[in-house]
Design an enzyme around this catalytic site. Structure first.
Site: not given
Length: 277
Positions: A34, A73, A75, A118, A121, A141, A144, A149
């Site tokens: 992934k 992330l 999604l 992410g 991040e 982001e 999307r 976050g």
């Protein structure tokens, strides 16, 4: 979930692997199929790992298996959340990444391939970042229809400036490894495949520091930098006194004064010069 090996008394999901090498811990994102996209079990596992670090660990290397560090992330987890659940989800990332930034020990990130959303991040929460030549950085982001976050709106502007973060999020701009080094995303840039060795080398060097100094650098320095100058000077004086009063600091200073400790020197660089006639 199963108990990780190498002496870590913590339950980790299959998406994380932990290894201990003496005073160094290596935590790897292990969801290569992934592109190491982050799901909820991974976030909770990161929080648990950094919360339960054994006292003998003095530095951590955070890396990713496969061709990428982290594509951000997963999604697929976003579709079923309402607003309240979205807030709680973001706050769970904040808690986990705070355990990296303000945890027990310094953390060295080894970045390669995608360091996106992410993933960037997570990298920003680490104290030292080593990038391989394959690394690239993006905040997709905007395209999307979402927003960062995992603390990115706080950490990334401090790292590379609000204007650059704005550009990345509005236009989808991608920085390659050399560009990321130039703007300050990474501290070190190495060849493909050389990141983990460099990360471990730096982690061992960090582990050799006095623990009180490492604490001051990772816990106090960021807060001084965010305070007003007068408060910063007072805090600096206090932590300097605490650090130099530590028994280990006294022993290290005594060793230096007695010439039993190495001095700071820079290796000489020999360059071939063409004589001018």
């Amino acid at each position: 979930m199963g108990k990780s090996g190498s002496g870590f008394d913590v339950q980790l999901p299959r998406s994380l692997k932990a290894e201990r090498r003496d005073e160094i811990a290596i935590l790897s994102l292990a969801r290569a199929q992934k592109r190491n996209a982050i799901d909820d079990p991974t976030v909770f596992g990161i929080e648990a790992f950094f919360t339960a670090l054994p006292d003998g660990i003095k530095a951590v290397v955070l890396a990713g298996e496969g061709e990428h560090f982290c594509s951000g992330l997963d999604l697929g987890e976003l579709t079923a959340r309402n607003v309240a659940q979205g807030i709680a989800h973001s706050q769970s990332w904040h808690r986990a990444f705070e355990r990296i930034e303000f945890g027990k020990v310094p953390v060295v990130a080894v970045l390669h391939g995608a360091v996106v959303g992410g993933g960037l991040e997570i990298a920003a929460a680490c104290h030292i970042r080593v990038a391989e030549a394959s690394a690239y950085y993006a905040l997709p982001e905007g395209s999307r229809g979402i927003f960062v976050g995992g603390g990115g709106s706080v950490r990334l502007p401090r790292l590379i400036g609000t204007a650059r973060v704005t550009d990345m999020m509005l236009t989808g701009r991608i920085y390659d490894a050399e560009e990321g080094q130039a703007i300050g995303i990474s501290h070190y840039l190495v060849a493909r495949g050389a990141g983990l060795a460099k990360g471990i080398e730096l982690a061992r060097r960090i582990a050799g520091n006095a623990p009180m100094t490492n604490f001051a650098v990772t816990q106090v320095l960021p807060r001084i930098a965010e305070s007003d100058p007068a408060s910063g000077y007072v805090t600096e004086a206090l932590i300097a006194a605490i650090a130099q009063g530590d028994d280990e600091a006294k022993a290290r200073l005594e060793a230096f004064l007695e010439k039993r400790a190495p001095k700071v020197v820079r290796d000489k660089v020999v360059r071939n010069k063409t004589a001018r006639h």
